[in-house]
Design a protein around this motif. Structure first.
Motif, PDB file in Angstrom:
ATOM      1  N   PHE A 188     -22.247 100.921   0.440  1.00 25.55           N
ATOM      2  CA  PHE A 188     -23.464 100.136   0.619  1.00 25.55           C
ATOM      3  C   PHE A 188     -24.021 100.392   2.026  1.00 25.55           C
ATOM      4  O   PHE A 188     -23.896  99.563   2.921  1.00 25.55           O
ATOM      5  CB  PHE A 188     -23.184  98.647   0.420  1.00 25.55           C
ATOM      6  N   PRO A 189     -24.633 101.555   2.221  1.00 25.01           N
ATOM      7  CA  PRO A 189     -25.067 101.956   3.562  1.00 25.01           C
ATOM      8  C   PRO A 189     -26.292 101.189   4.048  1.00 25.01           C
ATOM      9  O   PRO A 189     -26.977 100.498   3.295  1.00 25.01           O
ATOM     10  CB  PRO A 189     -25.391 103.448   3.384  1.00 25.01           C
ATOM     11  N   GLN A 190     -26.539 101.371   5.332  1.00 24.73           N
ATOM     12  CA  GLN A 190     -27.722 100.796   5.965  1.00 24.73           C
ATOM     13  C   GLN A 190     -28.974 101.354   5.295  1.00 24.73           C
ATOM     14  O   GLN A 190     -29.053 102.541   4.999  1.00 24.73           O
ATOM     15  CB  GLN A 190     -27.692 101.194   7.446  1.00 24.73           C
ATOM     16  N   HIS A 191     -29.964 100.527   5.043  1.00 22.48           N
ATOM     17  CA  HIS A 191     -31.182 100.974   4.365  1.00 22.48           C
ATOM     18  C   HIS A 191     -32.333 100.059   4.755  1.00 22.48           C
ATOM     19  O   HIS A 191     -32.127  98.958   5.256  1.00 22.48           O
ATOM     20  CB  HIS A 191     -31.002 100.955   2.849  1.00 22.48           C
TER      21      HIS A 191
ATOM     22  N   MET B 280     -26.276 107.272   9.393  1.00 22.30           N
ATOM     23  CA  MET B 280     -25.627 106.588  10.506  1.00 22.30           C
ATOM     24  C   MET B 280     -24.137 106.365  10.218  1.00 22.30           C
ATOM     25  O   MET B 280     -23.280 106.561  11.076  1.00 22.30           O
ATOM     26  CB  MET B 280     -26.320 105.251  10.761  1.00 22.30           C
ATOM     27  N   GLU B 281     -23.808 105.940   8.977  1.00 26.31           N
ATOM     28  CA  GLU B 281     -22.417 105.654   8.624  1.00 26.31           C
ATOM     29  C   GLU B 281     -21.555 106.910   8.717  1.00 26.31           C
ATOM     30  O   GLU B 281     -20.449 106.890   9.268  1.00 26.31           O
ATOM     31  CB  GLU B 281     -22.333 105.060   7.215  1.00 26.31           C
ATOM     32  N   ILE B 282     -22.087 108.020   8.171  1.00 28.02           N
ATOM     33  CA  ILE B 282     -21.355 109.279   8.208  1.00 28.02           C
ATOM     34  C   ILE B 282     -21.200 109.767   9.645  1.00 28.02           C
ATOM     35  O   ILE B 282     -20.128 110.252  10.041  1.00 28.02           O
ATOM     36  CB  ILE B 282     -22.082 110.355   7.369  1.00 28.02           C
ATOM     37  N   LEU B 283     -22.257 109.614  10.449  1.00 26.40           N
ATOM     38  CA  LEU B 283     -22.214 110.041  11.849  1.00 26.40           C
ATOM     39  C   LEU B 283     -21.134 109.279  12.615  1.00 26.40           C
ATOM     40  O   LEU B 283     -20.364 109.870  13.382  1.00 26.40           O
ATOM     41  CB  LEU B 283     -23.573 109.843  12.505  1.00 26.40           C
ATOM     42  N   ILE B 284     -21.075 107.966  12.415  1.00 26.27           N
ATOM     43  CA  ILE B 284     -20.070 107.146  13.097  1.00 26.27           C
ATOM     44  C   ILE B 284     -18.667 107.560  12.674  1.00 26.27           C
ATOM     45  O   ILE B 284     -17.753 107.664  13.506  1.00 26.27           O
ATOM     46  CB  ILE B 284     -20.318 105.655  12.810  1.00 26.27           C
ATOM     47  N   LEU B 285     -18.486 107.825  11.384  1.00 25.83           N
ATOM     48  CA  LEU B 285     -17.177 108.266  10.900  1.00 25.83           C
ATOM     49  C   LEU B 285     -16.790 109.601  11.519  1.00 25.83           C
ATOM     50  O   LEU B 285     -15.658 109.773  12.002  1.00 25.83           O
ATOM     51  CB  LEU B 285     -17.205 108.385   9.373  1.00 25.83           C
ATOM     52  N   VAL B 286     -17.718 110.547  11.529  1.00 23.77           N
ATOM     53  CA  VAL B 286     -17.433 111.874  12.080  1.00 23.77           C
ATOM     54  C   VAL B 286     -17.105 111.786  13.566  1.00 23.77           C
ATOM     55  O   VAL B 286     -16.134 112.407  14.043  1.00 23.77           O
ATOM     56  CB  VAL B 286     -18.634 112.822  11.846  1.00 23.77           C
ATOM     57  N   VAL B 287     -17.890 111.018  14.311  1.00 23.16           N
ATOM     58  CA  VAL B 287     -17.662 110.890  15.754  1.00 23.16           C
ATOM     59  C   VAL B 287     -16.305 110.246  16.026  1.00 23.16           C
ATOM     60  O   VAL B 287     -15.537 110.705  16.892  1.00 23.16           O
ATOM     61  CB  VAL B 287     -18.797 110.068  16.404  1.00 23.16           C
ATOM     62  N   THR B 288     -15.991 109.197  15.290  1.00 20.24           N
ATOM     63  CA  THR B 288     -14.709 108.508  15.493  1.00 20.24           C
ATOM     64  C   THR B 288     -13.537 109.425  15.186  1.00 20.24           C
ATOM     65  O   THR B 288     -12.557 109.497  15.949  1.00 20.24           O
ATOM     66  CB  THR B 288     -14.633 107.250  14.606  1.00 20.24           C
ATOM     67  N   LEU B 289     -13.619 110.138  14.064  1.00 20.07           N
ATOM     68  CA  LEU B 289     -12.547 111.073  13.711  1.00 20.07           C
ATOM     69  C   LEU B 289     -12.433 112.199  14.728  1.00 20.07           C
ATOM     70  O   LEU B 289     -11.326 112.656  15.046  1.00 20.07           O
ATOM     71  CB  LEU B 289     -12.793 111.642  12.309  1.00 20.07           C
ATOM     72  N   ALA B 290     -13.584 112.646  15.245  1.00 20.34           N
ATOM     73  CA  ALA B 290     -13.571 113.724  16.248  1.00 20.34           C
ATOM     74  C   ALA B 290     -12.854 113.283  17.508  1.00 20.34           C
ATOM     75  O   ALA B 290     -12.062 114.050  18.100  1.00 20.34           O
ATOM     76  CB  ALA B 290     -15.003 114.150  16.561  1.00 20.34           C
ATOM     77  N   PHE B 291     -13.107 112.045  17.941  1.00 19.54           N
ATOM     78  CA  PHE B 291     -12.429 111.529  19.126  1.00 19.54           C
ATOM     79  C   PHE B 291     -10.919 111.418  18.886  1.00 19.54           C
ATOM     80  O   PHE B 291     -10.118 111.771  19.755  1.00 19.54           O
ATOM     81  CB  PHE B 291     -12.998 110.167  19.521  1.00 19.54           C
ATOM     82  N   GLU B 292     -10.535 110.910  17.695  1.00 15.61           N
ATOM     83  CA  GLU B 292      -9.108 110.773  17.390  1.00 15.61           C
ATOM     84  C   GLU B 292      -8.439 112.139  17.318  1.00 15.61           C
ATOM     85  O   GLU B 292      -7.287 112.311  17.735  1.00 15.61           O
ATOM     86  CB  GLU B 292      -8.918 110.006  16.082  1.00 15.61           C
ATOM     87  N   LEU B 293      -9.155 113.129  16.774  1.00 20.36           N
ATOM     88  CA  LEU B 293      -8.605 114.479  16.716  1.00 20.36           C
ATOM     89  C   LEU B 293      -8.433 115.042  18.125  1.00 20.36           C
ATOM     90  O   LEU B 293      -7.416 115.693  18.438  1.00 20.36           O
ATOM     91  CB  LEU B 293      -9.532 115.384  15.897  1.00 20.36           C
ATOM     92  N   ALA B 294      -9.429 114.775  18.966  1.00 20.86           N
ATOM     93  CA  ALA B 294      -9.348 115.242  20.353  1.00 20.86           C
ATOM     94  C   ALA B 294      -8.152 114.610  21.067  1.00 20.86           C
ATOM     95  O   ALA B 294      -7.439 115.286  21.841  1.00 20.86           O
ATOM     96  CB  ALA B 294     -10.645 114.921  21.087  1.00 20.86           C
ATOM     97  N   ILE B 295      -7.911 113.315  20.814  1.00 25.30           N
ATOM     98  CA  ILE B 295      -6.763 112.630  21.411  1.00 25.30           C
ATOM     99  C   ILE B 295      -5.459 113.273  20.952  1.00 25.30           C
ATOM    100  O   ILE B 295      -4.542 113.519  21.747  1.00 25.30           O
ATOM    101  CB  ILE B 295      -6.790 111.133  21.044  1.00 25.30           C
ATOM    102  N   ALA B 296      -5.381 113.566  19.640  1.00 25.04           N
ATOM    103  CA  ALA B 296      -4.162 114.169  19.101  1.00 25.04           C
ATOM    104  C   ALA B 296      -3.925 115.553  19.692  1.00 25.04           C
ATOM    105  O   ALA B 296      -2.798 115.901  20.075  1.00 25.04           O
ATOM    106  CB  ALA B 296      -4.266 114.243  17.573  1.00 25.04           C
ATOM    107  N   VAL B 297      -4.977 116.352  19.763  1.00 27.31           N
ATOM    108  CA  VAL B 297      -4.851 117.709  20.325  1.00 27.31           C
ATOM    109  C   VAL B 297      -4.432 117.648  21.798  1.00 27.31           C
ATOM    110  O   VAL B 297      -3.565 118.402  22.252  1.00 27.31           O
ATOM    111  CB  VAL B 297      -6.179 118.476  20.170  1.00 27.31           C
ATOM    112  N   TYR B 298      -5.049 116.704  22.537  1.00 28.10           N
ATOM    113  CA  TYR B 298      -4.707 116.549  23.951  1.00 28.10           C
ATOM    114  C   TYR B 298      -3.240 116.127  24.120  1.00 28.10           C
ATOM    115  O   TYR B 298      -2.528 116.625  25.005  1.00 28.10           O
ATOM    116  CB  TYR B 298      -5.621 115.518  24.588  1.00 28.10           C
TER     117      TYR B 298
ATOM    118  N   VAL C 180     -15.159 102.536   3.754  1.00 26.68           N
ATOM    119  CA  VAL C 180     -15.577 102.657   2.348  1.00 26.68           C
ATOM    120  C   VAL C 180     -16.677 101.663   1.987  1.00 26.68           C
ATOM    121  O   VAL C 180     -17.675 102.034   1.347  1.00 26.68           O
ATOM    122  CB  VAL C 180     -14.367 102.507   1.403  1.00 26.68           C
ATOM    123  N   PRO C 181     -16.552 100.362   2.353  1.00 32.10           N
ATOM    124  CA  PRO C 181     -17.634  99.433   2.008  1.00 32.10           C
ATOM    125  C   PRO C 181     -18.992  99.852   2.574  1.00 32.10           C
ATOM    126  O   PRO C 181     -20.018  99.699   1.911  1.00 32.10           O
ATOM    127  CB  PRO C 181     -17.173  98.100   2.632  1.00 32.10           C
TER     128      PRO C 181
END
Length: 434
Positions: free
Chosen positions: A111-114, A1-19, A106-107
Motif C-alpha cells: 500500500f504505497p504512498q499515492h 519512494m518506498e523502493i528507494l528507501i529500501l534500496v538505500v537502507t540495504l545499501a548502507f547495511e551492505l556497506a557496513i557488512a563489507v567494511y 511489505v505493508p
C-alpha cells in the motif's frame, strides 16, 4: 519512494557488512553512527512530509528505532574486551537483517504512498456509517437464525442547503464498500448523496457499528472462483449460481433503499435530511454492476443506472432443451451507462455470458457504451492507486493505461451521466473509446 528507501537502507547495511569484513571489526563506531543517522534521516523525511506517515510504516520505523537505540547503547557502554571476529557471522547477520527490513516494508510496498484523485466539486464532503438490520430476512450464511444485516457508508455534501439525488453503489465479487471512494467523493462534492453497501459474506470484510467483523464466505468464494474455470459447472449450474448471487445483492440494495426512504421522511440527522428520494440512481462494479441493472428491472423509482464492467446476469435466459443462454426480449428504457475495460470488452461478442451486453442488442439500443482501452478489470476501481501490487496479482497483469487517467476520467463520465439523467443538466454524448 518506498523502493528507494529500501534500496538505500540495504545499501548502507551492505556497506557496513563489507567494511566489517574488510577491517575485521564487528563492533565499529562507523556502524553505530551509520544506523543512528539512518534513523534520524528517516524521521526527517517523515517530519518534512516527504514520507507521508501512516500505519504501514510502523514496523519499519520500529526496526530503525531499535537498531539506532542498540547502537547508542553500544557507543555509551565501555567495552571491556573484544570478541573474536568471524566473517561468517557478519554475513549471516547482514542477510537476516536485510530479510527483516524487507518484511517490515511489505505493508508499505503493498500500500504505497499515492495521491488521491482530484475532487472538482464546490461542496466539502462528509461521511457517515450505519448498520441496518433486515427483520424480514434470516441470514443464509449462518445457522443461528440471525437477521440479515447490511453495513453502509454515506458520502454527502457537508454544508449545503436543500436535498440531493440518492446514488446507491454495490461492490464487486469480493469487494468492499470503499472500493470506489474517489468516485463517491467526486459525486458528493457536486451535490449527490452516495451510499455504498457492504454485502456481508460477499464482501472481503465488513465491520458493523457494534464492531462485528464478517469476512467473505469460503463457499461463495469457491463458487466465484470455479465459475471462472472451464468444466467445473454446467451452463445450467452456472446460470443458477448467477441468479442466486443477484437475488442476494438486489435484496440488500432493495432493503437499503427502502430504509433510507423511511429515514428520509423522518429526517433524523444531517445525512437523511439531504436526500431527495424522488431521484435515485444505482451503480456498481462487476457483480455490483450486474445487480444494479437487475434492481432497475424490479423497482420503478430508479431513474439512472451505471454498470461498471459487468455482465447483465438478470437479462439472461437459460434454455434447458438447447443448453444455451439467450437475452431477454424486453426493452430497457432506463438511462444506462456501461463502462468497460479490455477484460470485458473483448468478451462481449464471443462469450455467451455477455450476450445481453452486446452492442447489437436492440433491447439496450439507448444505452451508452464506453470502452477504456488498455484498462483491466480493477482499473475501474481505486485499488491500483492504493495497491498496484495487489491489483496486478488479482487481475492477472498490469493495465496498459495510466491509473489516474482511468479512474478520474471514469469519475467525470459518471458525474456527467448522473447530472444529465437525474438533474437534467447539460448533454451527455461520451466518446466510444478512452
Amino acid at each position: 519512494m518506498e523502493i528507494l528507501i529500501l534500496v538505500v537502507t540495504l545499501a548502507f547495511e551492505l556497506a557496513i557488512a563489507v567494511y566489517s569484513i574488510a577491517t575485521k571489526q564487528s563492533r565499529s563506531k562507523i556502524k553505530c553512527w551509520t544506523r543512528i543517522v539512518i534513523f534520524i534521516g528517516f524521521m526527517m523525511l517523515i517530519f518534512g512530509k516527504v514520507v507521508v506517515w501512516d500505519f504501514t510504516w510502523g514496523l519499519f520505523t520500529g526496526l530503525l528505532f531499535i537498531l539506532a537505540f542498540k547502537e547508542m547503547v553500544t557507543l555509551l557502554r565501555k567495552q571491556t574486551h573484544s570478541s573474536r571476529y568471524k566473517a561468517f557471522s557478519t554475513i549471516w547477520k547482514f542477510l537476516l537483517l536485510a530479510l527483516i527490513e524487507v518484511v517490515t516494508l511489505v505493508p508499505v510496498l503493498l500500500f504505497p504512498q499515492h495521491r488521491l484523485p482530484q475532487v472538482t466539486g464546490p461542496y466539502a464532503v462528509a461521511t457517515a456509517t450505519y448498520s441496518y438490520v433486515d427483520k424480514n430476512r434470516i441470514e443464509e450464511f449462518t445457522d443461528q437464525d440471525d437477521n440479515r444485516f447490511v453495513n453502509v457508508e454515506f458520502w454527502y455534501p457537508e454544508q449545503a442547503d436543500g436535498s440531493y439525488p440518492l446514488l446507491v453503489f454495490s461492490h464487486g465479487a469480493f469487494g468492499i464498500k470503499t472500493s470506489n471512494t474517489s468516485t463517491f467523493t467526486e459525486l458528493a462534492s457536486h451535490g449527490y448523496v452516495v451510499v455504498s453497501i457492504d454485502h456481508p459474506y460477499h464482501s472481503f470484510y465488513t465491520v458493523s457499528e457494534d464492531g462485528k467483523v464478517v469476512t467473505a464466505n469460503p463457499e461463495y468464494m469457491q463458487e466465484v472462483s470455479n465459475s471462472n474455470k472451464e468444466g467445473v459447472y454446467s451452463l445450467g449450474e452456472y446460470f443458477e449460481l448467477t441468479q442466486k448471487w443477484m437475488k442476494l445483492r438486489t435484496d440488500d440494495m432493495d432493503f437499503v433503499i427502502n430504509t433510507i426512504q423511511e429515514q428520509a421522511v423522518q429526517k433524523k440527522d444531517s445525512v437523511y435530511e439531504r436526500i431527495d428520494t424522488r431521484k435515485i440512481g444505482v451503480f456498481g462494479h462487476s457483480m455490483g454492476g450486474a445487480a444494479s441493472v437487475a434492481l432497475s428491472r424490479e423497482r420503478d423509482d430508479i431513474d439512472a443506472v451505471v454498470n461498471i464492467d459487468a455482465p447483465f446476469f438478470s437479462e439472461l435466459v437459460y434454455d434447458k432443451v438447447t443448453n444455451e443462454l439467450t437475452a431477454k426480449r424486453e426493452a430497457y428504457t432506463i438511462p444506462l451507462l456501461n463502462v468497460y475495460s479490455d477484460d470485458v470488452w473483448i468478451q462481449l461478442d464471443s462469450i455467451s455470458t455477455y450476450i445481453a451486453n452486446r452492442i447489437s442488442n436492440e433491447n439496450f439500443k439507448g444505452a451508452y457504451n464506453v470502452h477504456f482501452k488498455g484498462a483491466k478489470h480493477l482499473s475501474l476501481t481505486d485499488l491500483p492507486l492504493f495497491s498496484p501490487i495487489l491489483a496486478y496479482l488479482l487481475q492477472g497483469g498490469k493495465a496498459d493505461i495510466d491509473k489516474y487517467y482511468a479512474i478520474e476520467t471514469q469519475n467525470e463520465l459518471i458525474l456527467r451521466f448522473f447530472d444529465y439523467a437525474l438533474k437534467n443538466q447539460g448533454q451527455f454524448a461520451p466518446k466510444a473509446t478512452y
